[in-house]
Design a protein around this motif. Structure first.
Motif, short mmCIF file in Angstrom:
data_model
loop_
_atom_site.label_atom_id
_atom_site.label_comp_id
_atom_site.label_asym_id
_atom_site.label_seq_id
_atom_site.Cartn_x
_atom_site.Cartn_y
_atom_site.Cartn_z
N GLU A 88 1.16 -1.53 0.19
CA GLU A 88 -0.19 -0.13 0.02
C GLU A 88 0.66 1.01 -0.23
O GLU A 88 0.31 2.54 0.04
CB GLU A 88 -1.08 -0.15 0.88
CG GLU A 88 -0.78 -0.42 2.36
CD GLU A 88 0.75 0.55 3.24
OE1 GLU A 88 -0.04 1.77 2.67
OE2 GLU A 88 1.41 0.37 4.14
N ASP A 105 5.32 -1.05 2.19
CA ASP A 105 4.41 -1.25 3.83
C ASP A 105 3.55 -2.12 2.70
O ASP A 105 3.15 -1.69 1.85
CB ASP A 105 4.06 0.07 3.90
CG ASP A 105 5.28 1.15 4.65
OD1 ASP A 105 6.57 0.40 5.01
OD2 ASP A 105 5.40 2.01 4.80
N PHE A 146 0.10 -6.13 9.56
CA PHE A 146 1.29 -4.63 8.63
C PHE A 146 2.31 -5.16 8.31
O PHE A 146 3.08 -6.53 9.31
CB PHE A 146 1.13 -3.73 9.54
CG PHE A 146 -0.51 -2.66 9.38
CD1 PHE A 146 -0.90 -1.67 7.87
CD2 PHE A 146 -1.42 -2.81 10.39
CE1 PHE A 146 -1.67 -1.17 8.06
CE2 PHE A 146 -2.88 -2.08 9.82
CZ PHE A 146 -2.68 -1.68 9.50
N GLU A 199 -2.15 18.15 0.14
CA GLU A 199 -2.48 16.93 -0.76
C GLU A 199 -2.66 18.22 -2.03
O GLU A 199 -3.43 19.16 -1.44
CB GLU A 199 -3.53 16.37 -0.46
CG GLU A 199 -3.58 14.29 -0.07
CD GLU A 199 -4.01 14.15 0.60
OE1 GLU A 199 -5.67 14.65 -0.06
OE2 GLU A 199 -4.06 13.35 1.06
N ARG A 242 -6.34 11.20 5.81
CA ARG A 242 -6.36 11.51 4.48
C ARG A 242 -7.77 12.02 4.42
O ARG A 242 -8.36 13.34 3.44
CB ARG A 242 -5.82 11.36 3.75
CG ARG A 242 -4.16 11.20 4.01
CD ARG A 242 -2.94 10.75 3.21
NE ARG A 242 -2.77 9.39 2.73
CZ ARG A 242 -3.32 8.93 1.43
NH1 ARG A 242 -3.72 9.30 0.34
NH2 ARG A 242 -3.16 7.49 1.15
N PHE A 250 3.46 3.04 9.20
CA PHE A 250 2.31 2.24 9.20
C PHE A 250 1.16 3.01 8.21
O PHE A 250 1.47 3.99 7.88
CB PHE A 250 2.65 1.57 9.29
CG PHE A 250 3.27 0.34 10.43
CD1 PHE A 250 3.03 -1.28 9.54
CD2 PHE A 250 3.17 0.76 11.21
CE1 PHE A 250 3.86 -1.71 10.12
CE2 PHE A 250 4.79 -0.58 12.09
CZ PHE A 250 5.06 -1.58 11.49
N ALA A 251 0.48 2.12 7.18
CA ALA A 251 -0.03 2.70 5.91
C ALA A 251 -1.38 3.89 6.59
O ALA A 251 -1.81 3.57 8.15
CB ALA A 251 -1.43 1.31 5.30
N ASP A 252 -1.47 4.69 5.82
CA ASP A 252 -2.26 5.89 6.53
C ASP A 252 -3.84 4.87 5.52
O ASP A 252 -3.52 4.59 4.63
CB ASP A 252 -2.35 7.03 5.54
CG ASP A 252 -0.63 7.85 6.31
OD1 ASP A 252 -0.93 7.97 7.45
OD2 ASP A 252 -0.37 8.81 5.74
N VAL A 253 -4.55 5.00 6.40
CA VAL A 253 -6.22 4.30 5.79
C VAL A 253 -6.93 5.75 5.72
O VAL A 253 -8.06 5.45 6.62
CB VAL A 253 -6.37 3.14 6.49
CG1 VAL A 253 -7.54 2.20 5.23
CG2 VAL A 253 -5.24 1.86 6.35
N PRO A 254 -7.20 5.96 4.36
CA PRO A 254 -8.78 6.87 4.46
C PRO A 254 -9.56 6.09 4.08
O PRO A 254 -9.38 5.17 3.98
CB PRO A 254 -7.96 7.80 2.98
CG PRO A 254 -7.46 6.63 2.60
CD PRO A 254 -6.26 6.18 3.70
#
Lengths: 728, 154
Positions: free
Chosen positions: A66, A79, A86, A205, B72, B125-129
């Motif tokens: 991801e 990652d 994870f 963004e 996000r 670790f991942a940002d999860v929107p």
């Protein structure tokens, strides 16, 4: 100057411990980028591949990827979230190998956290930020002290001319300076940024795009990723879990973009701000992340900082002995005699110490302190001696600024006061401050031990006579004979030797010496430096081109054929030592007013004239007429004179060279500008001449010719003390 | 005077009753986290229109504003709505945490397909929107992604 130095010293006392900690951890951390580069194989630059190549290879081998990111050190990590877990892997773009991400070893993390916040959270981060600010301040004031003491920016790179701890301190500082200045400035910026006191450095963004929502194409086919080389790449965020409503987010060196998964095209882009680019540079310089060799250089440079601190501590501990050392000073509560000192340069302390020593030897309890430190009471004291120098126009010297305050608080009136003034009769307001103390004491109703006595130019006879008189009153025999720097030669260390004139047969040196210690006699430009050449007890005298305030001793020496002393001096190398003492020469110095001065000299005679110019600080309009042999070879002080003209400190510079294309002498220039010279003299200008006898005679003749029409003459100016000569 | 006072009191009470949307519900959203890797997680729980424009922020776990950009979907949706995301903040959340919060919403918005969304972010670790999206009036419980196990609304 003095205040900059003491500010420097006090700030360094405050910053010493956290500063050392930051320096030591910083040096250790400077190895981190190299360690990372070696352990991840990113020491060699990444192969020039596109983001599409890398991302498709990773997407193929890492299910659930991801996010792909390239660290400042060029390590590529991916990652993923797969089967409810994870995880992270490291990708080698050269080989395509995927390996588990090495656990961040505890040591680096601990070091980093210690360096950032001393394990104290926000408070610690505040402390380290302030320490970085102090380091920055110390770097700036340190440079300033070096430059102003050594007289120029070249001092920062030329070989130093001190020895012992001072040399170690100076060298260590020079090595540490670059690293310290850079890391402390960047550290301050990073600290401010972490406290959100600077604008955010993140690129926001771009506006969220409207997506087609169609089927995602293969990553390898996405044009936005194909056209981005790995060298420009920062980060790629995949739509989480293949969410078709989410775009790819691609961060590069230049900004942040959204990529439509259905078309592979960039749909929105936000460029990185200028501040964002700047901050990255700051971060790179501070951490070396991204250029391990910068980290190493910074680390090496800062290695010298602890040495600078240690040698600085040693310097403070080994400071020149106080004149009071070796005398048994009684505490204020028990003293019979109290000596209070108001001194600017330190010489007055030597006189005070001599009185204290002789009184103590006679069995009396003596206390000595600065006037500023005067107590409210001396319960056992019979006598109170004020030894007071004067500063400027009759003002209190440094150690007596608080006189009015402390004197008003003093409780006893049944104490006998004696005031001894030190000064120079040739100045206005001779001993003005001592006279003030005496008047205040009388007004307050104190008994006077004796009448106010004034000592002119450190006269030992006058001091001894005063001592005998006091001894009589106290019923003891008092023989006062202080050893002053003016009577005993001191070792001076050469800072630099600027040699000129060799090609035109007139070798001349500008010699700059260090002022040895605080007790060294005060001197002014035009005073004489008596130098004892090796193997001779007969001193040779040279006019000083500087004063105590300049922070160094400087003379100009012309090498004489067969001259024992001049040959020795002109061949000295920095670091060499000579025996010398100061001989005051108050007859030859400009009047303390704002009238113009006409400075006339030839060859090495420019020395004291240069000193007057330095001392005038532009208060007196100055016109310099100077003669040498060749502009190319023996133009003494060429650079400094040009600067003086530019700043207006020197109104006019007229030079004459006897061996250049159109030979000329100073008197040639005086004639050329006769009307201007006459005008200046009619406006009250004074004339100061330094050089050989023949030149002085020629100049006097020329000036007489110029002045005749105005009905005045050199002789008349001499009688008004407006025509001063220092001739050899 | 007396009857007049009485009348105005009644009128006032009526007006007050009208001010509260007559057809509104107070709902409870329960967000259950699974295993949080590494340090604690930042979580945003918010209400959007069907297109993702933020209508209301219910809860944000994690107090450091500089990390909020990693939530996000929430930041984006708030930017779209041109309203500042208000910060209903609490402590960041660890493994197994259950976050409960109440919010009020008009029935007509429920009927319009408004959604409760959850974003998460964990350092390194991942940002999860959109770790979970629950459409009001349709779902009462949905499975989440990443560290969000499930989201329920009662």
């Amino acid at each position: 100057m003095q205040s900059a130095r003491s500010l420097h010293r006090w700030v360094s006392y405050g910053a010493i411990l956290p500063g050392l900690l930051l320096a030591v951890t910083g040096v250790a951390l400077s190895l981190m980028p190299l360690n990372e580069a070696v352990s991840t194989g990113s020491l060699t630059p990444a192969a020039d591949v596109s983001v599409a190549d890398v991302a498709s290879a990773i997407a193929r081998d890492v299910p659930g990827v991801e996010r792909i990111a390239k660290s400042a050190n060029h390590t590529i990590t991916a990652d993923f979230f797969h089967a409810d877990t994870f995880g992270s892997v490291v990708f080698d773009p050269a080989t395509g190998n995927i390996s588990p991400k090495p656990e961040p070893t505890g040591m680096w993390g601990t070091l980093k956290s210690l360096h950032r916040s001393l394990f104290l959270g926000d408070i610690g981060r505040g402390v380290t930020g302030l320490t970085a600010l102090s380091m920055l301040f110390l770097s700036v004031t340190g440079v300033w002290i070096i430059v102003s003491r050594m007289g120029g920016w070249r001092a920062l790179i030329s070989p130093p001319a001190t020895r012992g701890w001072k040399l170690v301190h100076f060298q260590a500082i020079r090595i540490a300076l670059a690293g310290l200045a850079i890391t402390s400035l960047s550290g301050v910026v990073m600290s401010l940024s972490s406290f959100s006191l600077l604008p955010s450095t993140n690129t926001p963004e771009p506006l969220f795009p409207d997506l087609s929502g169609a089927q995602m194409i293969a990553i390898a086919q996405m044009e936005a990723l194909q056209s981005t080389p790995l060298s420009q790449f920062r980060e790629l965020i995949f739509p989480f879990d293949g969410d078709p409503t989410e775009p790819f987010m691609l961060a590069t060196n230049s900004g942040v973009a959204f990529v439509d998964p259905a078309t592979g095209q960039i749909t929105a882009f936000e460029p990185k701000s200028l501040w964002g680019h700047l901050y990255e540079l700051v971060y790179l310089l501070h951490t070396g992340q991204g250029a391990w060799w910068i980290g190493l250089l910074m680390g090496l440079s800062i290695c010298a900082a602890p040495v600078a601190v240690a040698s600085g501590v040693a310097l403070v501990l080994t400071r020149p002995k106080s004149p009071l050392s070796g005398i048994k000073i009684a505490p204020a509560s028990r003293a019979k005699d109290v000596i209070l000192v108001g001194s600017e340069g330190g010489t007055t302390w030597i006189f005070a110490a001599e009185l204290a020593r002789k009184l103590t030897e006679a069995g009396r309890a003596v206390h000595v302190a600065a006037i500023n430190d005067m107590r409210e009471n001396y319960p056992k004291a019979d006598n109170l001696f004020f030894f007071a120098a004067t500063y400027g126009q009759g003002e209190a010297p440094e150690s007596a600024h608080q006189f009015d305050k402390v004197f008003a608080k003093f409780e006893r009136k049944d104490i006998a006061v004696s005031v001894l003034g030190f000064g120079d009769r040739s100045y206005p307001e001779f001993c003005g401050f001592a006279q003030y103390i005496s008047a205040q004491a009388k007004r307050a109703g104190f008994e006077c031990l004796d009448e106010l006595t004034l000592i002119d130019r450190q006269s030992l006879q006058a001091f001894a006579a005063w001592g005998a008189q006091i001894g009589e009153k106290l019923g003891i025999s008092l023989t006062l004979a202080p050893r002053l720097a003016t009577t005993a030669p001191t070792h001076l260390t050469l800072l630099r030797n600027t040699r000129l004139g060799e090609e035109v047969g007139a070798p001349v040196s500008i010699l700059r010496f260090e002022i040895p210690n605080k007790g060294f006699a005060k001197f002014g430009a035009g005073d004489l430096l008596g130098i004892l050449p090796p193997g001779s007890d007969v001193p040779r005298f040279y006019s000083l081109a500087s004063s105590t305030k300049d922070g160094f001793l400087e003379i100009c020496v012309r090498r004489q054929e067969g001259g024992l002393c001049s040959t020795h001096l002109t061949q000295l190398v920095p670091g060499a030592r000579i025996k010398a003492f100061i001989k005051p020469n108050p007859q030859f110095r400009p009047a303390r007013n704002s009238n113009p001065m006409i400075l006339i000299g030839a060859g090495a005679g420019i020395g004291p004239l240069m000193g007057f110019l330095r001392g005038s600080k532009g208060v007196k309009p100055a016109h310099l007429f100077w003669g040498g042999r060749s502009e190319q070879s023996d133009f003494l002080y060429q650079g400094e004179l040009k600067t003086c003209v530019e700043t207006g400190q020197l109104t006019q510079l007229s030079t004459a060279f006897s061996r250049d294309q159109s030979p000329a002498y100073v008197q040639t220039r005086l004639k050329e500008q006769s009307s201007e010279v006459a005008r200046l003299i009619s406006e009250g200008a004074e004339i100061l001449i330094c050089g050989g006898v023949n030149m002085a005679q020629d100049v006097a003749r020329t000036l007489d010719e110029i002045l005749m029409p105005n009905g005045t003459s050199v002789a008349q100016l001499k009688s008004q003390k407006r025509y001063l000569e220092d001739v050899y | 005077m007396k009857p007049l006072t009485k009348t105005s009191l009644v009128a006032g009470a009526l007006a007050l009753a009208m001010a509260v949307p007559a057809q509104a519900k107070t709902l409870t959203v329960i967000t259950s986290l699974g295993a949080v890797p590494g340090p604690r997680a930042y979580v945003a729980i918010y209400v959007t229109d069907p297109k993702g424009k933020v209508y209301d922020t219910i809860h944000v776990a994690g107090r450091e504003a500089k990390y909020h950009q990693h939530l996000r979907g929430w930041v984006r949706g708030a930017r779209k709505s041109r309203t500042k995301p208000h910060s209903v903040t609490g402590a960041s959340a660890g493994s197994g945490k259950v976050l409960k919060a109440q919010f009020e919403i008009a029935d007509n918005l429920i009927a319009a397909g408004y959604q409760v969304r959850v974003d998460t972010a964990v350092e390194n670790f991942a940002d999860v929107p959109k770790a979970a999206v629950l459409t009001l009036g349709k779902d009462t419980s949905v499975r989440g992604r990443g560290i969000v196990r499930k989201v329920e609304v009662h």
